[in-house]
Design a protein around this motif. Structure first.
Motif, PDB file in Angstrom:
ATOM      1  N   GLN A 193      47.329  34.322  37.654  1.00  0.00           N
ATOM      2  CA  GLN A 193      47.443  33.661  38.942  1.00  0.00           C
ATOM      3  C   GLN A 193      47.498  34.622  40.094  1.00  0.00           C
ATOM      4  N   SER A 194      48.286  35.865  40.183  1.00  0.00           N
ATOM      5  CA  SER A 194      48.441  36.700  41.323  1.00  0.00           C
ATOM      6  C   SER A 194      47.102  37.433  41.491  1.00  0.00           C
ATOM      7  N   VAL A 195      46.699  38.172  40.399  1.00  0.00           N
ATOM      8  CA  VAL A 195      45.392  39.268  40.267  1.00  0.00           C
ATOM      9  C   VAL A 195      44.287  38.703  41.270  1.00  0.00           C
ATOM     10  N   PRO A 196      43.856  37.668  41.195  1.00  0.00           N
ATOM     11  CA  PRO A 196      42.676  37.089  41.948  1.00  0.00           C
ATOM     12  C   PRO A 196      42.963  37.227  43.531  1.00  0.00           C
ATOM     13  N   VAL A 197      44.159  36.921  43.876  1.00  0.00           N
ATOM     14  CA  VAL A 197      44.583  36.624  45.282  1.00  0.00           C
ATOM     15  C   VAL A 197      45.122  37.957  45.789  1.00  0.00           C
ATOM     16  N   LEU A 198      45.526  38.819  45.170  1.00  0.00           N
ATOM     17  CA  LEU A 198      45.785  40.126  45.405  1.00  0.00           C
ATOM     18  C   LEU A 198      44.720  41.140  45.917  1.00  0.00           C
ATOM     19  N   ALA A 199      43.602  40.536  44.792  1.00  0.00           N
ATOM     20  CA  ALA A 199      42.708  41.503  44.693  1.00  0.00           C
ATOM     21  C   ALA A 199      41.623  41.272  46.166  1.00  0.00           C
ATOM     22  N   ARG A 200      41.878  40.155  46.722  1.00  0.00           N
ATOM     23  CA  ARG A 200      41.000  39.675  47.927  1.00  0.00           C
ATOM     24  C   ARG A 200      41.362  40.527  49.227  1.00  0.00           C
ATOM     25  N   ASP A 201      42.896  40.900  49.337  1.00  0.00           N
ATOM     26  CA  ASP A 201      43.438  41.740  50.388  1.00  0.00           C
ATOM     27  C   ASP A 201      43.695  43.253  50.122  1.00  0.00           C
ATOM     28  N   ALA A 202      43.951  43.409  48.754  1.00  0.00           N
ATOM     29  CA  ALA A 202      44.295  44.901  48.597  1.00  0.00           C
ATOM     30  C   ALA A 202      42.999  45.912  48.738  1.00  0.00           C
ATOM     31  N   ALA A 203      43.239  47.124  49.058  1.00  0.00           N
ATOM     32  CA  ALA A 203      42.258  48.009  48.981  1.00  0.00           C
ATOM     33  C   ALA A 203      41.668  48.302  47.630  1.00  0.00           C
ATOM     34  N   GLU A 204      42.614  48.641  46.823  1.00  0.00           N
ATOM     35  CA  GLU A 204      42.397  48.758  45.537  1.00  0.00           C
ATOM     36  C   GLU A 204      43.426  48.129  44.832  1.00  0.00           C
ATOM     37  N   ARG A 309      32.829  37.350  27.828  1.00  0.00           N
ATOM     38  CA  ARG A 309      31.587  38.254  27.841  1.00  0.00           C
ATOM     39  C   ARG A 309      30.390  37.534  28.860  1.00  0.00           C
ATOM     40  N   SER A 310      30.668  36.298  28.938  1.00  0.00           N
ATOM     41  CA  SER A 310      29.405  35.709  29.962  1.00  0.00           C
ATOM     42  C   SER A 310      29.978  35.996  31.666  1.00  0.00           C
ATOM     43  N   ILE A 311      31.064  36.135  31.736  1.00  0.00           N
ATOM     44  CA  ILE A 311      31.820  36.088  33.020  1.00  0.00           C
ATOM     45  C   ILE A 311      31.812  37.516  33.438  1.00  0.00           C
ATOM     46  N   VAL A 312      32.310  38.182  32.765  1.00  0.00           N
ATOM     47  CA  VAL A 312      32.477  39.797  33.119  1.00  0.00           C
ATOM     48  C   VAL A 312      31.254  40.621  32.904  1.00  0.00           C
ATOM     49  N   ASP A 313      30.914  41.172  34.143  1.00  0.00           N
ATOM     50  CA  ASP A 313      29.658  42.158  34.092  1.00  0.00           C
ATOM     51  C   ASP A 313      29.659  43.138  33.182  1.00  0.00           C
ATOM     52  N   ASP A 314      30.722  44.002  33.017  1.00  0.00           N
ATOM     53  CA  ASP A 314      30.857  45.374  32.369  1.00  0.00           C
ATOM     54  C   ASP A 314      31.260  44.978  31.078  1.00  0.00           C
ATOM     55  N   LEU A 321      39.052  42.815  27.968  1.00  0.00           N
ATOM     56  CA  LEU A 321      39.616  41.520  28.496  1.00  0.00           C
ATOM     57  C   LEU A 321      39.686  40.385  27.408  1.00  0.00           C
ATOM     58  N   SER A 322      38.986  40.913  26.194  1.00  0.00           N
ATOM     59  CA  SER A 322      39.130  39.863  24.975  1.00  0.00           C
ATOM     60  C   SER A 322      40.162  39.903  24.201  1.00  0.00           C
ATOM     61  N   PRO A 323      40.947  38.738  24.152  1.00  0.00           N
ATOM     62  CA  PRO A 323      42.162  38.702  23.060  1.00  0.00           C
ATOM     63  C   PRO A 323      41.725  38.611  21.692  1.00  0.00           C
ATOM     64  N   ARG A 324      42.691  38.899  20.945  1.00  0.00           N
ATOM     65  CA  ARG A 324      42.415  39.068  19.504  1.00  0.00           C
ATOM     66  C   ARG A 324      43.402  38.319  18.634  1.00  0.00           C
ATOM     67  N   GLN A 325      44.618  37.969  19.485  1.00  0.00           N
ATOM     68  CA  GLN A 325      45.523  37.272  18.794  1.00  0.00           C
ATOM     69  C   GLN A 325      45.194  35.891  18.497  1.00  0.00           C
ATOM     70  N   LEU A 339      38.804  36.315  35.486  1.00  0.00           N
ATOM     71  CA  LEU A 339      37.967  37.001  35.011  1.00  0.00           C
ATOM     72  C   LEU A 339      36.871  37.647  35.748  1.00  0.00           C
ATOM     73  N   ALA A 340      36.456  36.898  36.700  1.00  0.00           N
ATOM     74  CA  ALA A 340      35.213  37.112  37.662  1.00  0.00           C
ATOM     75  C   ALA A 340      36.071  38.246  38.601  1.00  0.00           C
ATOM     76  N   THR A 341      37.239  38.332  38.751  1.00  0.00           N
ATOM     77  CA  THR A 341      37.924  39.236  39.621  1.00  0.00           C
ATOM     78  C   THR A 341      37.537  40.754  39.383  1.00  0.00           C
ATOM     79  N   PHE A 342      37.162  40.868  37.884  1.00  0.00           N
ATOM     80  CA  PHE A 342      37.120  42.174  37.444  1.00  0.00           C
ATOM     81  C   PHE A 342      35.598  42.627  37.547  1.00  0.00           C
ATOM     82  N   ASN A 343      34.765  41.706  38.230  1.00  0.00           N
ATOM     83  CA  ASN A 343      33.448  42.173  38.613  1.00  0.00           C
ATOM     84  C   ASN A 343      33.625  42.847  40.063  1.00  0.00           C
ATOM     85  N   ARG A 344      34.806  42.808  40.608  1.00  0.00           N
ATOM     86  CA  ARG A 344      34.805  43.540  42.093  1.00  0.00           C
ATOM     87  C   ARG A 344      35.030  44.885  41.988  1.00  0.00           C
TER      88      ARG A 344
END
Ligand code: FAD
Ligand code: N01
Length: 535
Positions: A193-204, A309-314, A321-325, A339-344
């Motif tokens: 939940q926090s990663v996409p919001v933090l990514a918007r403001d953080a430099a890295e 795989r369809s959302i994350v570009d790399d 990011l693909s879980p196995r459990q 997931l799309a946050t990792f395209n930034r």
């Protein structure tokens, strides 16, 4: 601590959803009740977890009290999944509306509770230097399943020169990460939940991931007033359906009563696509065998990996990011753009299963691959769940029995509500009850009402002590283990099993399946509270 203890009928520990309702209910039954809460405000989970992006993952119209018709009709939720400030406002409103605050003592942690057998009372101590001790005929532990944050013991953590935060203890004034280099350790629900919001403001932003999470989109958004009006018109029926738990979860999880393996791949994929498009936790109710049959489970897991795989570009990042459990084995996450946050370009993923964290240094986090320099380090590393808050209170029952010793090999309860050796002590959503596998407000209301009824019954029959029987408790523990053993839940290292806490016994703590549980509790009550001794 003042010398004269304050004497009450009932002392409740915790002022979250559970403690607030327990106070209201107990007062209604004429019990002199006090609530003691460690936080400086009411709200529990929603007071402590103020990290950016925090919101519920059960729809707001259902993740709310049903006990008061006026309250549920009048309260307006803004979004499908309400954000933390709104849920906190709701609980503050409840505290005011039902005039609860005059019996809530804030900023005070209960440190010990000892049963005085001769007097038939609990003697309770707190960390308040100048407040009273308490003595109470009964105690209800409304201490929360996810209220004791866990910070892993990483060498050097105390030497970090920047700001260190835990999602479960986020400062009320907020944290401005604009232009900062932020690291997040942990990719459970709080991280997701926090990663996409933090990514918007953080430099890295660097995400340190040990186990990728299965996450399904929330498709959150403003609530449609017509839809809300329709829900409110049918609220009693909806709440009753949730209480009956026809869908095992206590929320509208449109169930599909077929097996994932009984349909061909095309039909199966269509079902998953529809669930993905609808969003949220009902994804796991796409078929009736996802949590019991490994082959069925794998079809859902594989579908979600395809979405990654369809959302994350790399493709390499997608693979990491693909879980196995087993899907659902750890609590599934519900996200908004995770997931799309990792395209930034400013977001980086470090797989710490591959390159483990060696230390936190004054500059940042050092893995076997090198150091990531940071200004802010966020621990999204979860909680000592289900037993953590209880274990931190020195509870001593009859004959000097210590709860810590009784639970050394894992928690033993009767119905997740009471323990043998600990008279007049009750737990709301305790281990051995469905709790975290349900819409928790439904479970909480169920427990509060059941405990309230039991106290009323005791009064009626003139009993002063209520204690679970040893045989009933041990039978219940066996039952919980047997039910858990039918499912795929115990197959991975989750907090459900205590696997995230070093030294904690690995026992599956919640009971899967509310309908059977609720029926069992009703049966126990109808049979004069069988399995309890009332004297
Ligand atoms: P809590 O809200 O945890 O309250 C317990 C209180 O007891 C705390 O305030 C704590 O400070 C206090 N306490 C503990 N020990 C002591 C002590 N010794 N002395 C004094 N006070 C003490 N569940 C869902 O069903 N749906 C959701 O969408 C959902 N979202 C969640 C999101 C987050 C970020 C988290 C962490 C949990 C979420 N949960 C959700 C689970 C959530 O914990 C419950 O839904 C619910 O809020 C629990 O209420 P509670 O009153 O039982 O416990
Ligand atoms: O905690 P978690 P959470 N090094 O325990 C990782 C509810 N909730 O706060 O899986 C590196 O799920 C750990 O990795 P691993 C909900 O019930 C709901 O996120 O152990 N990583 C994991 O990734 C939820 O399930 C919402 O390998 C370390 C993460 O930290 C529960 O609360 C929102 C590590 C912890 O994930 C807990 O969620 C938030 C280490 N040393 C919470 N130690 C909603 O969406 C731990 N990790 C409603």
């Amino acid at each position: 601590m003042t010398d004269t203890p304050r004497s009450v009928d009932l002392l409740v520990v915790g002022a979250g959803f559970a403690g607030l309702y327990m106070l209201h209910r107990a007062r209604g039954q004429g019990l002199d009740t006090v609530v003691v809460e460690a936080a400086e405000g009411v709200g529990g989970t929603w007071w402590w977890n103020r990290y950016p992006g925090a919101r519920c993952d059960v729809e707001s119209v259902e993740y709310s009290y049903s006990f008061d018709e006026d309250l549920q009709q009048e309260w307006e939720w803004s979004e499908r999944y309400a954000p933390q400030p709104e849920i906190l406002r709701y609980l503050e409103h409840v505290a005011d509306r039902f005039d609860l605050r005059r019996d809530i003592v804030l900023g005070t942690r209960v440190t010990a509770a000892g049963w005085d057998d001769a007097a038939g009372r609990w003697r309770i101590t707190t960390d308040a230097a100048d407040g009273p001790a308490y003595d109470a005929r009964c105690m209800v532990m409304a201490t929360g399943c996810l209220s004791m944050p866990m910070t892993p013991d990483i060498p050097g953590a105390e030497d970090f020169a920047g700001t260190t935060l835990h999602t479960g203890r986020w400062p009320a004034e907020g944290v401005d990460v604009t232009g900062q280099r932020v690291g997040v350790i942990g990719t459970g629900s709080s991280g997701v939940q926090s990663v996409p919001v933090l990514a918007r403001d953080a430099a890295e932003l660097t995400v340190f991931q040990r186990t990728p999470a299965y996450t399904v989109p929330a498709h959150n958004g403003p609530l449609d007033p017509d839809e809300v009006a329709a829900i409110k018109a049918g609220y009693p029926e909806l709440r009753e359906a949730n209480r009956q738990m026809g869908t095992a979860f206590g929320a509208r999880f449109p169930p599909n009563d077929g097996s994932a393996l009984a349909v061909d791949e095309e039909e199966r994929t269509e079902v998953y696509e529809r669930r993905w498009a609808a969003g949220g936790l009902p994804f796991l109710a796409a078929f009736n065998d996802l949590l019991v049959d490994p082959a069925a489970n794998e079809t859902a897991a594989d579908f979600v990996r395809g979405k990654v795989r369809s959302i994350v570009d790399d493709p390499e990042v997608a693979e990491r990011l693909s879980p196995r459990q087993v899907i659902g084995c750890k609590r599934m996450c519900v996200d908004t753009g995770y997931l799309a946050t990792f395209n930034r370009a400013n977001v980086h993923l470090v797989d710490v299963a591959e390159t483990p964290i060696e230390a936190v240094t004054p500059e940042g986090v050092r893995t076997t691959e090198g150091t990531t320099e940071l200004d802010v380090l966020v621990f999204a590393t979860g909680f000592d769940a289900m037993t953590g808050a209880l274990a931190r209170i020195a509870i001593t029952g009859r004959d000097g029995r210590r709860l810590a010793d009784e639970w050394e090999a894992g928690p033993h309860t009767y119905l997740g509500l009471a323990m043998e050796g600990f008279p007049n002590l009750f737990t709301v959503t305790g281990p051995g009850s469905p709790s975290v596998l349900t819409n928790m407000v439904v479970s909480i209301e169920h427990h509060v009402e059941w405990i309230g009824d039991l106290l009323a019954h005791a009064e009626e029959v003139g009993a002063e002590r209520i204690e679970a029987d040893h045989g009933a408790q041990e039978g219940w523990v066996e039952y919980v283990n047997a039910v858990a053993g039918i499912t795929l839940f115990p197959t991975c290292s989750s907090w459900y099993l205590g696997a995230n806490v070093p030294g904690k016994p690995r026992v599956f703590m919640p009971l899967p399946g509310f309908p059977a549980y609720a029926e069992h509790c009703a049966h126990v009550a109808a049979n004069g509270y069988e399995g309890f001794t009332l004297t």
